[in-house]
Motif scaffolding. Structure first.
Motif, short mmCIF file in Angstrom:
data_model
loop_
_atom_site.label_atom_id
_atom_site.label_comp_id
_atom_site.label_asym_id
_atom_site.label_seq_id
_atom_site.Cartn_x
_atom_site.Cartn_y
_atom_site.Cartn_z
N GLU A 1 0.88 5.01 8.02
CA GLU A 1 1.30 4.24 6.96
C GLU A 1 1.28 5.12 5.60
O GLU A 1 2.53 4.84 4.62
CB GLU A 1 0.28 3.03 6.60
N ARG B 1 4.52 7.11 5.54
CA ARG B 1 5.70 6.63 5.19
C ARG B 1 5.69 6.16 3.62
O ARG B 1 7.03 6.34 3.06
CB ARG B 1 5.75 5.04 6.06
N ASP B 2 4.55 5.67 3.11
CA ASP B 2 4.90 5.49 1.82
C ASP B 2 5.12 6.68 0.83
O ASP B 2 5.82 6.59 -0.03
CB ASP B 2 3.33 5.08 1.29
N ASN C 1 8.90 7.08 1.15
CA ASN C 1 9.60 6.35 0.41
C ASN C 1 9.58 6.51 -1.14
O ASN C 1 10.74 6.29 -1.86
CB ASN C 1 8.97 4.58 0.59
N SER D 1 -7.36 2.58 -1.52
CA SER D 1 -6.01 2.37 -1.18
C SER D 1 -6.26 1.75 0.39
O SER D 1 -6.77 2.41 1.14
CB SER D 1 -5.30 3.35 -1.15
N ASN E 1 -0.84 -2.04 -2.25
CA ASN E 1 -0.69 -1.52 -0.89
C ASN E 1 0.64 -1.25 -0.72
O ASN E 1 1.75 -1.06 -1.80
CB ASN E 1 -1.03 -2.62 0.18
N SER E 2 0.88 -0.61 0.64
CA SER E 2 2.22 0.15 0.80
C SER E 2 3.23 -0.77 0.59
O SER E 2 4.60 -0.63 0.06
CB SER E 2 2.27 0.65 2.22
N THR E 3 3.27 -2.10 1.26
CA THR E 3 4.38 -3.04 0.93
C THR E 3 4.66 -3.35 -0.37
O THR E 3 5.79 -3.27 -0.85
CB THR E 3 4.19 -4.41 1.71
N LEU F 1 3.88 -1.20 -2.88
CA LEU F 1 4.35 -0.20 -3.62
C LEU F 1 6.10 -0.05 -3.49
O LEU F 1 6.71 0.10 -4.49
CB LEU F 1 3.74 1.20 -3.05
N THR F 2 6.46 -0.25 -2.20
CA THR F 2 7.83 -0.09 -1.91
C THR F 2 8.70 -1.18 -2.63
O THR F 2 9.72 -0.99 -3.22
CB THR F 2 8.17 -0.26 -0.42
N ASP G 1 1.98 5.97 -9.40
CA ASP G 1 1.86 5.94 -8.17
C ASP G 1 1.39 7.46 -7.75
O ASP G 1 0.74 7.52 -6.47
CB ASP G 1 3.62 6.04 -7.51
N LEU H 1 -1.34 7.63 -4.83
CA LEU H 1 -1.12 8.49 -3.46
C LEU H 1 -2.14 9.33 -3.10
O LEU H 1 -2.35 9.99 -1.93
CB LEU H 1 0.43 8.80 -3.31
#
Length: 850
Positions: free
Chosen positions: A87, A90-91, A94, A130, A183-185, A187-188, A216, A220
């Motif tokens: 995950e 992937r972040d 993105n 995170s 969270n990752s969602t 964030l995107t 960000d 991360l």
């Protein structure tokens, strides 16, 4: 550090219940040991719970439970962390694509990733997280099996943290808390929304965009660090548990005498999911992914800088934990040990430096206020203790003897006052013994008690007396003592002494009488080689399995512990380096006997004394009634090359000592030969400077002070004057009568004060009396008095072996022996040894011409 402590200190607190239950498995092993060796009837309270099944089956079942627990936890934790890694990757992709896209839309060049210097290092426990299960970046685990720093991502932690880690004191440092970051969602979605609604010509929006990207980047980076640490912990979790299975199986095979270790590890441990061959490489790949992500996103592609930066977070965690969790935990344990030590000392004094080692801070000195003519004064309470009044009384006696006209010559008067002063300090131990010894050269110079060795025997001035006294403190005898310590340290460090002792005791069988006499001879032999201070500790560690399986209150346990203590006392006379009083005697004898002559006298005396004491213990304890003995097994490992080398050097050194008189033209003295083992063992690294620092330097200072005192008393003429007066009293008595008087006197004195102190006080006097007799035999009287110093064993405080024995406790914390046991067995044992010395020993001394 014991592995049971290591696994406690190195376990991740949140995972503590998922590690191998090493301590519980050890307890099970001891229960199974009792079920094997106590097959006969016993009382309900002491009978083991597991008596019907095969111990190997019971223990394998317990290991299966632990293995299933570890495998289940690892499977869940590995999937959780691997999902979080995927995950996170992937972040990062993105965020990177959004940055470049925004930069292109704004007409700006693509934005470089923020460097670690711009962001700054994250620090502090549980600052932010995170994802739902991200942990604090301060965590880590010891991995003692890896040495290559580049290949092992835990090496940064391992190098700094060999003996510390989180434990019960740090249980709160890793908790899953509500997510404080996007969270990752989120964030995107946030980045996408920002791109759609951004107005490129507005300065405020450019600032908001930069702030969002900066935020960000920090988030991360925290997630990368957190996952990196957790992956390292998971890798160490595998290694720590694998080591635990290996060690506990080895202990089971050793104690229960089975061969389960290789079979169980091959059939069960290696086939379990956490311990498969591909698990560690898979974790290493995930760790490397975190390093690569950190390098790409933070250090601009520099992988080495990324490794260094991530390891710095592990080091910061170690520093933080040293100052919080680990320090608190160790402080609690040390305070508990200090409390145990205090209760075990039977009300005796404890040196302040020892107390300071038990806790993090030095103990506060209790204070007391007193009224004085000038007001209230606060003083330490120890000023009002019995020790203070004892010191005041001794100083008063010293001053009175300095002023009272007892001797004709002033140097003898001053020397008499110094002798009484030092003897009282030694006898009362008002100050430490070695501190009293350091006072001797000071008083010799200050009181001008030293005279020239040649007529007209003028008093030396302070400068000349200083050189004279310090030359007397460092003699070949002190070097012989250091050589003996080096031989003993090498034998102990290579476990040669334990292997020899275990081999002999394994042949003793299970008859109580045979086991007792075997332990006694092993203790005496060990005392001869490694001193009678270390010998009882060694022997008690060897018989621990046997004591553990004897019933509570068994007379066998009392008899074997008492036998080891008394035999160690007798062993203190068996070689010139076995005890400090022997070294003092060698410095006084003229000429000193060779090792061969010493052995000719003491070996028969020692053997007969041990047999008589053994009979005494059998008659008084009757240890054979209802006793089942657990046989002691030999060490199965073969002798290593280092052990063979150390054995050869030690045997060669002792052989040279035995032939020292024949080699006098080459080596000059035994003290010169003693340099050989020191140079060899320390020169090639078998012994280190830590071993040298751990030598009992207080004993060396004590012996050196005693030698200087004897030299000063002799130089002043006081010794000759006192010897003449005593010689008049014993005038007309034959040599044997004088031997009986001084042997008995030495035995009584050494029973109540230290053996070494008794030798320091009595031996110079005995030597001068022997020289002034019509039939001079100073060496004979010195030798007999020296042997009687070691034979004094009537009280628990009569020597180091007795003090070690009375402190020996069973599993419930109860002492095996009481003071009454030493009085009822130690006093008769001392009398029996006295009888052997003045009969068999006297005959041997006359045979060799003493």
């Amino acid at each position: 550090m014991k592995f049971s402590h290591s696994i406690q200190f190195n376990a991740v607190p949140d995972w503590s219940s998922h590690y191998i239950a090493y301590s519980n498995l050890k307890k099970l092993i001891y229960h199974l040991e009792k079920s094997v060796h106590q097959s006969g009837p016993s009382d309900v309270e002491t009978r083991p719970l597991l008596t019907n099944e095969d111990p190997e089956t019971v223990f394998s079942r317990a290991l299966d439970v632990e293995l299933e627990k570890i495998s289940s936890f690892y499977t869940v934790k590995e999937k959780e962390l691997f999902d979080e890694v995927d995950e996170l990757l992937r972040d990062i992709e993105n965020v990177a694509s959004d940055e470049d896209g925004d930069a292109f839309a704004a007409g700006r060049p693509p934005m470089h990733h923020t460097t670690s210097e711009q962001i700054g290092h994250h620090r502090g426990p549980r600052s932010s997280h995170s994802g739902p299960s991200v942990r604090s970046t301060e965590d880590g685990i010891e991995d003692s099996d890896e040495d290559d720093e580049d290949a092992d991502e835990t090496a940064a932690l391992t190098k700094k943290r060999r003996s510390i880690s989180g434990s019960a004191g740090g249980m709160a440092r890793r908790r899953t808390v509500p997510n404080l970051m996007l969270n990752s969602t989120d964030l995107t979605a946030s980045m996408t929304e920002n791109t759609k609604s951004r107005r490129y010509s507005t300065t405020f929006d450019d600032y908001a965009e930069t702030a969002q990207l900066y935020s960000d980047t920090i988030m991360l980076k925290k997630r990368i660090i957190s996952l990196y640490v957790q992956l390292c912990e998971l890798k160490s979790y595998i290694q720590l548990n694998k080591t635990g299975f290996s060690k506990v199986l080895k202990k089971f095979d050793k104690i229960v005498d089975r061969e389960l270790r290789a079979k169980y590890i091959a059939n069960h441990v290696q086939s379990a999911y956490p311990f498969l061959d591909d698990r560690i490489p898979e974790l290493d790949d995930r760790i490397q992914q975190m390093v690569d992500a950190y390098a790409e996103y933070v250090t601009q592609g520099d992988v080495q800088a990324a490794k260094k930066d991530l390891r710095s977070h592990l080091r910061e965690h170690v520093v933080w934990e040293r100052n919080t969790v680990w320090r608190d935990l160790i402080g609690i344990e040390r305070r508990a040990e200090a409390a145990t030590l205090g209760s075990a000392l039977l009300g005796g004094r404890v040196d302040g430096s020892k107390l300071r080692l038990q806790g993090d801070e030095a103990p506060k000195t209790p204070m007391r206020e007193i009224e004085t003519p000038v007001g209230r004064l606060t003083c330490p309470t120890w000023l009002f203790g019995t020790t203070t009044f004892t010191l005041i009384g001794i100083i008063a006696i010293f001053v009175a003897l300095l002023l009272a006209p007892i001797m004709e010559k002033p140097e003898q008067q001053n020397c008499l006052a110094m002798l009484v002063f030092v003897s009282l300090l030694w006898a009362t131990e008002a100050i430490p013994l070695f501190v009293t010894s350091l006072l001797i050269p000071f008083l010799c110079v200050l009181l001008n008690v030293v005279r020239a060795d040649d007529k007209p025997y003028k008093r030396l001035n302070s400068k000349e007396a200083t050189a004279y006294v310090f030359a007397a403190m460092w003699t070949p005898v002190i070097m012989l003592l250091l050589g003996g310590f080096s031989v003993a340290a090498a034998l102990s460090k290579c476990t040669i002494d334990k292997r020899i002792a275990t081999f002999v005791l394994s042949k003793a069988g299970t008859r109580p009488s045979t086991v007792i006499i075997a332990n006694m001879f092993v203790a005496a032999f060990a005392s001869m080689l490694v001193s009678n201070v270390a010998a009882p500790v060694l022997c008690f560690s060897i018989i621990e399995p046997m004591l553990r399986n004897l019933p509570t209150g068994s007379n066998m346990s009392k008899a074997v512990i008492m036998g080891i203590a008394l035999a160690s006392n007798v062993g203190g006379m068996l070689s010139p380096i076995a005890s400090p009083q022997n070294v003092v005697a060698l410095g006084i004898m003229e000429p000193p006997p060779t090792w061969g002559e010493w052995f000719f006298i003491v070996i028969p005396v020692g053997i007969v004394s041990l047999v008589l004491i053994w009979v005494l213990l059998l008659l008084t304890f009757q240890p054979g009634k209802g006793t089942t003995i657990v046989p002691i097994r030999t060490v199965r490992e073969r002798f290593t090359g280092v052990q063979w080398f150390v054995s050869i050097v030690c045997i060669s050194t002792i052989a040279l000592w035995c032939a020292s008189h024949q080699l006098e033209s080459t080596f000059g003295d035994m003290g010169v030969i003693a340099i050989l083992p020191i140079v060899i063992f320390f020169g090639i690294g078998i012994l280190t400077k830590e071993d040298f620092n751990n030598f009992p330097w207080t004993i060396i200072i004590l012996a050196a002070g005693g030698l200087s005192l004897g030299k000063a008393v002799k130089s002043s003429g006081l010794l000759h004057t006192i010897a003449e007066e005593i010689s008049k009293e014993v005038d007309g008595m034959d040599l044997y009568g004088v031997l009986l008087i001084f042997s008995g006197l030495t035995l009584v004195v050494a029973t109540f004060i230290s053996h070494t102190v008794a030798a320091l006080i009595i031996l110079p006097l005995v030597a001068d009396i022997g020289r002034n007799m019509d039939e001079p035999h100073p060496n004979l009287l010195i030798m007999a008095a020296t042997l009687m110093c070691s034979a004094a064993m009537g009280l628990p405080t009569s020597g180091f072996p007795n003090m070690t024995a009375i402190m020996k406790e069973d599993s419930t914390g109860q002492r095996y022996l009481q003071v009454k046991h030493f009085i009822s067995r130690g006093v008769p044992a001392s009398v029996l040894t006295l009888a052997v010395v003045v009969t068999l020993g006297y005959g041997a001394m006359r045979v060799i011409g003493m």
